[in-house]
Write a protein that holds these residues in place. Sequence first.
Motif, mmCIF file in Angstrom:
data_model
loop_
_atom_site.group_PDB
_atom_site.id
_atom_site.type_symbol
_atom_site.label_atom_id
_atom_site.label_comp_id
_atom_site.label_asym_id
_atom_site.label_seq_id
_atom_site.Cartn_x
_atom_site.Cartn_y
_atom_site.Cartn_z
ATOM 1 N N PRO A 142 0.824 -1.221 0.000
ATOM 2 C CA PRO A 142 0.000 0.000 0.000
ATOM 3 C C PRO A 142 0.852 1.262 0.000
ATOM 4 O O PRO A 142 1.862 1.351 0.699
ATOM 5 C CB PRO A 142 -0.805 -0.126 1.309
ATOM 6 N N HIS A 146 -1.084 5.409 3.525
ATOM 7 C CA HIS A 146 -1.128 4.196 4.353
ATOM 8 C C HIS A 146 0.202 4.051 5.098
ATOM 9 O O HIS A 146 1.270 4.343 4.538
ATOM 10 C CB HIS A 146 -1.369 2.972 3.463
ATOM 11 N N HIS A 148 2.019 1.580 5.734
ATOM 12 C CA HIS A 148 2.763 0.364 5.400
ATOM 13 C C HIS A 148 4.267 0.586 5.263
ATOM 14 O O HIS A 148 5.076 -0.147 5.858
ATOM 15 C CB HIS A 148 2.212 -0.230 4.094
#
Length: 225
Positions: A142, A146, A148
């Motif tokens: 992502p 996000h 991530h």
Amino acid sequence: MSLKLAVWDLDGTVIDSREMIQAAMVFAFEKSGFRTPDFDETRKIVGLSLKTAIEYMLPEADPNAIQRVYEDYKTGFVALRSNPDLKEPLYDGAIELLQDMVADGWLMGVATGKSRQGLSHILQMHDLEKYFDTHWCADDGPGKPHPHMVQKNMDELGCFAEQTVMIGDATFDMQMARAANVHALGVSWGFGKAEELIEAGAHDVHHDFAGLRKGLYAFGDKVTS
């Protein structure tokens, strides 16, 4: 000794890619028959993965048109790199700060909206690979905002959120940092405006590398105290 991790955005933070990105976006939109965006439109999507950025800029376009612009941007970007008038220089003060932080024991990571190919090119072009312990990009999962990529930096290097600071120039960088519960330092010399970065969650915004250095080392002192 407490660990301290700095996760860096690249475009607009370490590398001045404003002219190149705008030129590639104009090329792609013109080739696909869309109205060319001005810089203010382009700057607001930098940091997103490329296809997401194009979808954001062309909300009414169908998937085939989005794909054409996406491919044209990639083709145009590679072609534009051969134009001697278009450059992607390091910002003044960037390399000195990276060098000093590595020498002072910081762990260093990257979280960028670039593709893996684009990331590898820019690291090689400016001989930056040696300053970073790990790097994560739009191809790895992502994209921004996000959390991530920030989380992967922390996981790879064994750091906790309270030991980590994210440095970036875009609202998506600040939103990503906040989503990962790490310290968010914005810089105003890239694509985002200072007030936009504050609104997006920046703990502080710096206007030159001298100020950024102070902000980073103040964070590092707090982590290791």
